[in-house]
Design a protein around this motif. Structure first.
Motif, PDB file in Angstrom:
ATOM      1  N   LEU A 222      35.341  24.009  18.119  1.00  0.00           N
ATOM      2  CA  LEU A 222      36.169  22.805  18.095  1.00  0.00           C
ATOM      3  C   LEU A 222      37.540  23.157  17.544  1.00  0.00           C
ATOM      4  N   SER A 223      38.604  22.692  18.202  1.00  0.00           N
ATOM      5  CA  SER A 223      39.960  22.986  17.759  1.00  0.00           C
ATOM      6  C   SER A 223      40.831  21.753  17.846  1.00  0.00           C
ATOM      7  N   LYS A 224      41.807  21.668  16.955  1.00  0.00           N
ATOM      8  CA  LYS A 224      42.777  20.579  17.048  1.00  0.00           C
ATOM      9  C   LYS A 224      43.889  20.923  18.035  1.00  0.00           C
ATOM     10  N   SER A 225      43.892  22.182  18.532  1.00  0.00           N
ATOM     11  CA  SER A 225      44.955  22.648  19.403  1.00  0.00           C
ATOM     12  C   SER A 225      44.412  22.964  20.793  1.00  0.00           C
ATOM     13  N   ALA A 226      45.203  23.702  21.573  1.00  0.00           N
ATOM     14  CA  ALA A 226      44.891  23.950  22.984  1.00  0.00           C
ATOM     15  C   ALA A 226      44.174  25.283  23.171  1.00  0.00           C
ATOM     16  N   PRO A 227      43.414  25.428  24.243  1.00  0.00           N
ATOM     17  CA  PRO A 227      42.892  26.732  24.624  1.00  0.00           C
ATOM     18  C   PRO A 227      43.828  27.401  25.631  1.00  0.00           C
ATOM     19  N   THR A 228      43.658  28.706  25.820  1.00  0.00           N
ATOM     20  CA  THR A 228      44.342  29.401  26.902  1.00  0.00           C
ATOM     21  C   THR A 228      43.413  29.485  28.106  1.00  0.00           C
ATOM     22  N   ASP A 229      43.970  29.818  29.258  1.00  0.00           N
ATOM     23  CA  ASP A 229      43.143  29.886  30.462  1.00  0.00           C
ATOM     24  C   ASP A 229      42.113  31.002  30.368  1.00  0.00           C
ATOM     25  N   LEU A 230      42.488  32.163  29.774  1.00  0.00           N
ATOM     26  CA  LEU A 230      41.531  33.254  29.647  1.00  0.00           C
ATOM     27  C   LEU A 230      40.421  32.887  28.669  1.00  0.00           C
ATOM     28  N   ALA A 231      40.763  32.158  27.626  1.00  0.00           N
ATOM     29  CA  ALA A 231      39.740  31.710  26.684  1.00  0.00           C
ATOM     30  C   ALA A 231      38.723  30.812  27.379  1.00  0.00           C
ATOM     31  N   ILE A 232      39.197  29.931  28.256  1.00  0.00           N
ATOM     32  CA  ILE A 232      38.286  29.043  28.976  1.00  0.00           C
ATOM     33  C   ILE A 232      37.383  29.850  29.909  1.00  0.00           C
ATOM     34  N   LYS A 233      37.948  30.842  30.602  1.00  0.00           N
ATOM     35  CA  LYS A 233      37.139  31.693  31.480  1.00  0.00           C
ATOM     36  C   LYS A 233      36.061  32.423  30.678  1.00  0.00           C
ATOM     37  N   MET A 234      36.439  32.955  29.536  1.00  0.00           N
ATOM     38  CA  MET A 234      35.464  33.655  28.697  1.00  0.00           C
ATOM     39  C   MET A 234      34.410  32.697  28.158  1.00  0.00           C
ATOM     40  N   ALA A 235      34.826  31.485  27.773  1.00  0.00           N
ATOM     41  CA  ALA A 235      33.868  30.488  27.294  1.00  0.00           C
ATOM     42  C   ALA A 235      32.870  30.132  28.379  1.00  0.00           C
ATOM     43  N   ASP A 236      33.349  29.980  29.615  1.00  0.00           N
ATOM     44  CA  ASP A 236      32.450  29.713  30.738  1.00  0.00           C
ATOM     45  C   ASP A 236      31.409  30.818  30.871  1.00  0.00           C
ATOM     46  N   GLU A 237      31.872  32.071  30.795  1.00  0.00           N
ATOM     47  CA  GLU A 237      30.982  33.207  31.008  1.00  0.00           C
ATOM     48  C   GLU A 237      30.035  33.449  29.836  1.00  0.00           C
ATOM     49  N   GLY A 244      39.092  21.116  22.698  1.00  0.00           N
ATOM     50  CA  GLY A 244      40.418  21.203  22.109  1.00  0.00           C
ATOM     51  C   GLY A 244      41.102  19.859  21.971  1.00  0.00           C
ATOM     52  N   PHE A 245      42.294  19.883  21.378  1.00  0.00           N
ATOM     53  CA  PHE A 245      43.113  18.695  21.153  1.00  0.00           C
ATOM     54  C   PHE A 245      42.338  17.577  20.470  1.00  0.00           C
ATOM     55  N   ILE A 246      41.568  17.956  19.428  1.00  0.00           N
ATOM     56  CA  ILE A 246      40.824  16.947  18.675  1.00  0.00           C
ATOM     57  C   ILE A 246      41.789  16.342  17.663  1.00  0.00           C
ATOM     58  N   ARG A 247      42.339  15.217  18.011  1.00  0.00           N
ATOM     59  CA  ARG A 247      43.318  14.547  17.147  1.00  0.00           C
ATOM     60  C   ARG A 247      43.482  13.116  17.613  1.00  0.00           C
ATOM     61  N   GLY A 248      43.739  12.233  16.685  1.00  0.00           N
ATOM     62  CA  GLY A 248      43.977  10.836  17.021  1.00  0.00           C
ATOM     63  C   GLY A 248      42.828  10.157  17.733  1.00  0.00           C
ATOM     64  N   GLY A 249      41.599  10.559  17.431  1.00  0.00           N
ATOM     65  CA  GLY A 249      40.435   9.937  18.061  1.00  0.00           C
ATOM     66  C   GLY A 249      40.189  10.378  19.483  1.00  0.00           C
ATOM     67  N   LYS A 250      40.854  11.465  19.922  1.00  0.00           N
ATOM     68  CA  LYS A 250      40.696  11.963  21.284  1.00  0.00           C
ATOM     69  C   LYS A 250      40.305  13.436  21.250  1.00  0.00           C
ATOM     70  N   LEU A 251      39.788  13.922  22.391  1.00  0.00           N
ATOM     71  CA  LEU A 251      39.484  15.341  22.534  1.00  0.00           C
ATOM     72  C   LEU A 251      39.351  15.681  24.011  1.00  0.00           C
ATOM     73  N   ASN A 252      39.454  16.967  24.313  1.00  0.00           N
ATOM     74  CA  ASN A 252      39.251  17.483  25.667  1.00  0.00           C
ATOM     75  C   ASN A 252      38.149  18.537  25.637  1.00  0.00           C
ATOM     76  N   VAL A 253      37.212  18.461  26.582  1.00  0.00           N
ATOM     77  CA  VAL A 253      36.142  19.450  26.712  1.00  0.00           C
ATOM     78  C   VAL A 253      36.497  20.364  27.881  1.00  0.00           C
ATOM     79  N   TYR A 254      36.580  21.684  27.625  1.00  0.00           N
ATOM     80  CA  TYR A 254      37.082  22.625  28.624  1.00  0.00           C
ATOM     81  C   TYR A 254      35.997  23.490  29.251  1.00  0.00           C
ATOM     82  N   SER A 255      34.846  23.598  28.616  1.00  0.00           N
ATOM     83  CA  SER A 255      33.777  24.432  29.172  1.00  0.00           C
ATOM     84  C   SER A 255      32.435  23.930  28.662  1.00  0.00           C
ATOM     85  N   HIS A 256      31.399  24.137  29.462  1.00  0.00           N
ATOM     86  CA  HIS A 256      30.031  23.745  29.121  1.00  0.00           C
ATOM     87  C   HIS A 256      29.954  22.379  28.449  1.00  0.00           C
ATOM     88  N   PRO A 257      30.330  21.330  29.189  1.00  0.00           N
ATOM     89  CA  PRO A 257      30.364  19.976  28.617  1.00  0.00           C
ATOM     90  C   PRO A 257      28.981  19.399  28.324  1.00  0.00           C
TER      91      PRO A 257
END
Length: 269
Positions: A222-237, A244-257
């Motif tokens: 979990l991060s308050k900031s952004a991921p990079t594209d290579l990080a997302i590819k590695m997370a998938d694999e 990421g972007f966990i702030r203000g009551g919001k978040l984005n799920v980038y891999s394995h939701p």
């Protein structure tokens, strides 16, 4: 000895159109050189706290050790800025080995760039833990609120190892990788199982940060900031859920939701 992880410094502040004298807290920057089996191995610039955890976690993430008991002796000379480490077996200390790029297949899904030691030590997660979005937000807020050094200086990264509802350990460092290595060293020293634990992190999820999490063995980052594209590819694999972007009551799920779920009450509506 290192006096403090922060120091006071007189500064000039400009605010509301005026200059005035003020005293500010500045984070300490401390070089620590690891002498591994009588050979100079690496120098890290770090925050001078939890240095033993940092050394243990760094050596584990570099593939030098797998368990704490593979270190026969560990002595920190804080005044000199050295960590003297003796392992129970001979290890490769060549810097060429630890910096040479390796192109390999990860989980059979694609080809990514790794260091040789990354290919050896990055683990594909088998975690079955799930979190609700609300739990993700709560853990992030708790980690941020517990970091007094960040509040005083604004100059450090924070990382925490958590269950779904509480922080187990929180570590701070000027280096984002160092904060994660301190977490890793704490887990190895205290024999904490990490399969169903979560890493909460203050910085960007880069490919190197993602690999650190994979080496530790967690399934969710979990991060308050952004991921990079290579990080997302590695997370998938590597079967890691990156949020990421966990702030203000919001978040984005980038891999394995599949690990981020609505609570049971919401699912019945």
């Amino acid at each position: 000895m290192v006096d403090s992880i922060t120091v006071k410094k007189g500064i000039i502040r400009f605010e509301d159109g005026e200059l005035f004298d003020e005293e500010d807290q500045i984070v300490t920057e401390y070089p620590l050189t690891i002498i591994l089996n009588n050979n100079e191995f690496a120098t890290m610039v770090c925050t001078p706290s939890e240095l033993e955890e940092l050394v243990i976690g760094f050596l584990a993430s570099e593939g030098v050790i797998r368990f704490r008991d593979e270190i026969k002796n560990l002595h920190i000379d804080e005044g000199g800025g050295y960590a003297y480490v003796e392992t129970t077996r001979d290890v490769i200390t060549s810097q060429e080995y630890y910096t040479k790029r390796f192109i390999g297949s990860c989980c059979g899904k694609g080809r990514q760039f790794y260091f040789v030691n990354d290919a050896k030590t990055a683990k594909t997660s088998t975690s079955t833990i799930t979190l609700t979005p609300e739990e993700c937000i709560t853990l992030m807020n708790e980690m941020q609120n517990s970091s007094l050094v960040f509040k005083d200086t604004g100059g450090v990264h924070n990382a925490a190892l958590c269950t779904s509802n509480e922080i187990i350990v929180n570590r701070t460092d000027i280096g984002r990788h160092n904060a994660l290595d301190k977490i890793y060293g704490y887990c190895l020293s205290n024999k904490i199982p990490v399969r169903n634990k979560v890493i909460v992190f203050s910085g960007r999820i880069s490919s190197e940060v993602l690999l650190k999490a994979a080496k530790i063995g967690v399934g969710i980052v979990l991060s308050k900031s952004a991921p990079t594209d290579l990080a997302i590819k590695m997370a998938d694999e590597l079967n890691i859920t990156a949020v990421g972007f966990i702030r203000g009551g919001k978040l984005n799920v980038y891999s394995h939701p599949e690990r981020i779920v609505q609570n049971s009450f919401e699912q019945t509506l």
